[in-house]
Design an enzyme around this catalytic site. Structure first.
Site, PDB file in Angstrom:
ATOM      1  N   ASN A 113      -7.739   1.198   9.780  1.00 34.58           N
ATOM      2  CA  ASN A 113      -6.454   1.574  10.384  1.00 34.58           C
ATOM      3  C   ASN A 113      -6.671   1.592  11.889  1.00 34.58           C
ATOM      4  O   ASN A 113      -7.515   2.350  12.389  1.00 34.58           O
ATOM      5  CB  ASN A 113      -6.023   2.978   9.950  1.00 34.58           C
ATOM      6  CG  ASN A 113      -5.683   3.071   8.466  1.00 34.58           C
ATOM      7  OD1 ASN A 113      -5.792   2.099   7.726  1.00 34.58           O
ATOM      8  ND2 ASN A 113      -5.268   4.254   8.023  1.00 34.58           N
ATOM      9  N   ARG A 157       0.854  -1.185   0.000  1.00 38.68           N
ATOM     10  CA  ARG A 157       0.000   0.000   0.000  1.00 38.68           C
ATOM     11  C   ARG A 157       0.887   1.230   0.000  1.00 38.68           C
ATOM     12  O   ARG A 157       1.671   1.434   0.933  1.00 38.68           O
ATOM     13  CB  ARG A 157      -0.908  -0.025   1.243  1.00 38.68           C
ATOM     14  CG  ARG A 157      -1.757   1.196   1.352  1.00 38.68           C
ATOM     15  CD  ARG A 157      -2.708   1.214   2.552  1.00 38.68           C
ATOM     16  NE  ARG A 157      -3.349   2.511   2.521  1.00 38.68           N
ATOM     17  CZ  ARG A 157      -3.542   3.308   3.568  1.00 38.68           C
ATOM     18  NH1 ARG A 157      -3.207   2.907   4.780  1.00 38.68           N
ATOM     19  NH2 ARG A 157      -4.088   4.493   3.418  1.00 38.68           N
ATOM     20  N   TYR A 206      -4.838   1.756  15.749  1.00 37.12           N
ATOM     21  CA  TYR A 206      -3.662   1.973  16.609  1.00 37.12           C
ATOM     22  C   TYR A 206      -3.944   1.715  18.077  1.00 37.12           C
ATOM     23  O   TYR A 206      -3.157   1.084  18.754  1.00 37.12           O
ATOM     24  CB  TYR A 206      -3.088   3.386  16.382  1.00 37.12           C
ATOM     25  CG  TYR A 206      -2.410   3.459  15.031  1.00 37.12           C
ATOM     26  CD1 TYR A 206      -1.103   3.021  14.880  1.00 37.12           C
ATOM     27  CD2 TYR A 206      -3.092   3.875  13.896  1.00 37.12           C
ATOM     28  CE1 TYR A 206      -0.479   3.007  13.629  1.00 37.12           C
ATOM     29  CE2 TYR A 206      -2.480   3.865  12.646  1.00 37.12           C
ATOM     30  CZ  TYR A 206      -1.173   3.439  12.518  1.00 37.12           C
ATOM     31  OH  TYR A 206      -0.565   3.409  11.289  1.00 37.12           O
ATOM     32  N   HIS A 228      -3.647  10.714   0.553  1.00 35.62           N
ATOM     33  CA  HIS A 228      -3.139  10.535   1.919  1.00 35.62           C
ATOM     34  C   HIS A 228      -2.674  11.910   2.418  1.00 35.62           C
ATOM     35  O   HIS A 228      -1.505  12.129   2.700  1.00 35.62           O
ATOM     36  CB  HIS A 228      -2.023   9.490   1.945  1.00 35.62           C
ATOM     37  CG  HIS A 228      -1.773   8.886   3.310  1.00 35.62           C
ATOM     38  ND1 HIS A 228      -1.796   7.529   3.550  1.00 35.62           N
ATOM     39  CD2 HIS A 228      -1.493   9.456   4.502  1.00 35.62           C
ATOM     40  CE1 HIS A 228      -1.525   7.290   4.829  1.00 35.62           C
ATOM     41  NE2 HIS A 228      -1.336   8.458   5.435  1.00 35.62           N
ATOM     42  N   GLU A 259      -7.999   7.870   6.020  1.00 33.52           N
ATOM     43  CA  GLU A 259      -8.435   8.466   7.280  1.00 33.52           C
ATOM     44  C   GLU A 259      -9.077   9.845   7.114  1.00 33.52           C
ATOM     45  O   GLU A 259      -8.564  10.845   7.638  1.00 33.52           O
ATOM     46  CB  GLU A 259      -7.249   8.561   8.258  1.00 33.52           C
ATOM     47  CG  GLU A 259      -6.648   7.202   8.572  1.00 33.52           C
ATOM     48  CD  GLU A 259      -5.624   7.236   9.698  1.00 33.52           C
ATOM     49  OE1 GLU A 259      -5.242   8.338  10.131  1.00 33.52           O
ATOM     50  OE2 GLU A 259      -5.215   6.151  10.160  1.00 33.52           O
ATOM     51  N   GLU A 291      -3.761  -0.373   8.071  1.00 36.42           N
ATOM     52  CA  GLU A 291      -2.624   0.126   8.857  1.00 36.42           C
ATOM     53  C   GLU A 291      -2.699  -0.434  10.263  1.00 36.42           C
ATOM     54  O   GLU A 291      -3.770  -0.426  10.879  1.00 36.42           O
ATOM     55  CB  GLU A 291      -2.625   1.657   8.996  1.00 36.42           C
ATOM     56  CG  GLU A 291      -2.087   2.407   7.826  1.00 36.42           C
ATOM     57  CD  GLU A 291      -2.055   3.919   8.065  1.00 36.42           C
ATOM     58  OE1 GLU A 291      -1.796   4.367   9.200  1.00 36.42           O
ATOM     59  OE2 GLU A 291      -2.309   4.646   7.095  1.00 36.42           O
TER      60      GLU A 291
HETATM   61  C1  BGC Z   1      -1.666   7.658   9.184  1.00 35.12           C
HETATM   62  C2  BGC Z   1      -0.180   7.521   8.882  1.00 35.12           C
HETATM   63  C3  BGC Z   1       0.612   7.769  10.148  1.00 35.12           C
HETATM   64  C4  BGC Z   1       0.247   6.701  11.147  1.00 35.12           C
HETATM   65  C5  BGC Z   1       0.998   6.787  12.468  1.00 35.12           C
HETATM   66  C6  BGC Z   1      -2.072   7.043  10.479  1.00 35.12           C
HETATM   67  O1  BGC Z   1      -2.937   7.919  11.129  1.00 35.12           O
HETATM   68  O2  BGC Z   1      -2.429   7.215   8.106  1.00 35.12           O
HETATM   69  O3  BGC Z   1       0.136   8.422   7.863  1.00 35.12           O
HETATM   70  O4  BGC Z   1       1.980   7.840   9.931  1.00 35.12           O
HETATM   71  O5  BGC Z   1      -1.121   6.786  11.437  1.00 35.12           O
HETATM   72  O6  BGC Z   1       0.682   7.965  13.136  1.00 35.12           O
END
Ligand code: BGC
Length: 446
Positions: free
Chosen positions: A296, A81, A298, A125, A170, A358
């Site tokens: 995505n 990607r 985190y 992006h 995002e 992601e």
């Molecule tokens: C984004 C990336 C970023 C990653 C880590 C995502 O929100 O798409 O561009 O580097 O998180 O922060």
């Protein structure tokens, strides 16, 4: 040892990949006719990015792309990607495409296919051509039409080989950080007046989708940043605040795509059926246009009630008692299972197949990164658990292949499976790269 002792419970044909984005890796910002983007402008403004870092050179991927494709091939991934810099294709955001810009991505796509890697481009992006920002950026409805036009040029060149497209990355984070809070480009601080920037991104996607389909697209995704939201306490106030946050972060940018309508926005003082920036027909274009959802992930979010006089009806709380990444983000792998099964419960039959577009973490600079191995192992196992619970999840992209320009943090956060020495451009695969290579090699059908 940090890897799971049992094999991951993933479906046959599961696709492994890594992800990057143009402004974060390419550099070469004035080369071959590229026009400036909002990120070039933002980086040039004192105080916007930590230590004044910029993406002017970044990983120098524009010149070292062949080396990066070799790294991907050696890693053994199925898919890559990357994102296309709009201002390389249309330096001023409109008009005839710049052949040199198209050539760059054309070569990259060919090289990936030669190595058996599926090119998975993202069209946007966050690096809007500055010329379009000067005309209002995503606050202007016309930017959606410009986006569809840009998509048409890219698809005309790459559509014979690219089958999976991600239109937007995002859109919530871009609206929130770029237009509401001003911590990302283009740096507006509009709070809730930023909402049109969300709708116009979705409209751009809705207009681009038929164009991509006409050029042979088989899969069209949006990569949404999603987070499972938990109330800080059982109080009615905290629970209402958590619901309001869930609506804003998760549902605002996903309900229109999957259900063809905006969620209830009364917590934000809006009638979601009469939003002034939504025109008749918009939601018909946006709804049902996805054939896959990009997720995505985190970390989860804990939400408490906002102060009575605060502009937003929630406060973001702290997650404690878990490991933290170098970025100080909490590490909660099971949050990904909660998120995915929650999507299944909420969207039911309207939920298309999911790709984790992601997931990853920043670690200390060294080459030995047990924290990243633990992070990936935990999160991939969490994807397996969601699959076992009935969620149709088909692939996983690690963020990121390379250490890169981490937006307002500059080069201070290192998310790469591969270490990059930013003074020389030298790439050095980390322990996590070797670990992933072994694991995905082992998981591959004979
Ligand atoms: C984004 C990336 C970023 C990653 C880590 C995502 O929100 O798409 O561009 O580097 O998180 O922060």
């Amino acid at each position: 040892m940090t890897s799971p002792t049992t094999p991951w419970d993933l479906p046959a044909g599961f696709s492994w990949g890594t992800a990057t984005a143009a402004y974060q890796i390419e550099g070469a910002v004035t080369e071959d006719g590229r026009g400036p983007s909002v990120w070039d402008t933002f980086c040039a403004e004192p105080g916007r990015v930590r230590d004044g870092h910029t993406g002017a050179i970044a990983c120098d991927h524009y010149h070292r792309w062949a080396e990066d494709v070799a790294l991907l091939a050696d890693l053994g991934v199925d898919a890559y990607r990357f994102s296309i810099a709009w201002s390389r294709i249309q330096p001023a955001g409109r008009g005839r495409p710049n052949p040199a810009g198209l050539d760059f991505y054309d070569r990259l796509v060919d090289a990936l296919i030669e190595r058996g890697i599926t090119p998975t481009p993202t069209l946007f992006h966050w690096d809007l051509p500055q010329a379009l920002e000067d005309e209002g950026g995503w606050l202007a409805r016309d930017t959606a039409a410009r986006f569809a036009d840009y998509a048409e040029h890219v698809a005309a060149r790459l559509g014979d080989r690219v089958r999976t497209w991600i239109t937007l990355n995002e859109p919530f984070i871009h609206m929130a950080w770029g237009y509401a809070l001003g911590v990302h480009a283009p740096g507006h601080t509009l709070l809730l007046d930023a909402l049109p920037a969300a709708h116009h991104q979705l409209l751009g996607h809705g207009l681009a989708a038929p164009v991509l389909r006409a050029a042979g697209a088989e899969r069209i995704l949006v990569a949404n940043n999603l987070t499972p939201v938990r109330a800080a306490s059982d109080s009615a106030e905290d629970r209402a605040a958590a619901a309001a946050y869930d609506t804003l972060h998760n549902r605002l940018l996903t309900d229109p795509l999957l259900l063809g309508r905006y969620p209830d926005l009364s917590a934000y003082g809006h009638d979601s059926t009469a939003l002034p920036f939504v025109e008749p027909g918009d939601l018909d274009l946006i709804g049902g246009s996805l054939t896959g959802l990009g997720v995505n992930y985190y970390n989860p979010t804990v939400i408490a009630a906002g102060a009575p006089d605060a502009p937003l009806p929630f406060t973001i709380g702290e997650i404690t008692g878990v490991p933290r990444t170098a970025f100080d983000w909490p590490v909660v792998p099971e949050g990904l299972t909660t998120l995915l099964t929650g999507l299944g419960a909420y969207y039911a039959d309207a939920l298309p197949p999911i790709w984790i577009t992601e997931n990853g973490c920043s670690t200390a600079e060294g080459y030995d990164d047990p924290e990243r191995i633990a992070f990936l192992a935990g999160h991939i196992a969490a994807v397996g658990a969601a699959h076992k619970a009935g969620i149709d999840v088909r692939g996983y992209f690690v963020w990121s292949l390379l250490d890169n320009f981490e937006w307002a943090e500059g080069y201070h956060q290192r998310f790469g499976l591969v270490h990059v020495d930013f003074a020389t451009g030298t790439r050095t695969p980390r322990a996590s790269y070797r670990w992933l290579r072994e694991r995905i090699g082992a998981g591959r059908p004979e």
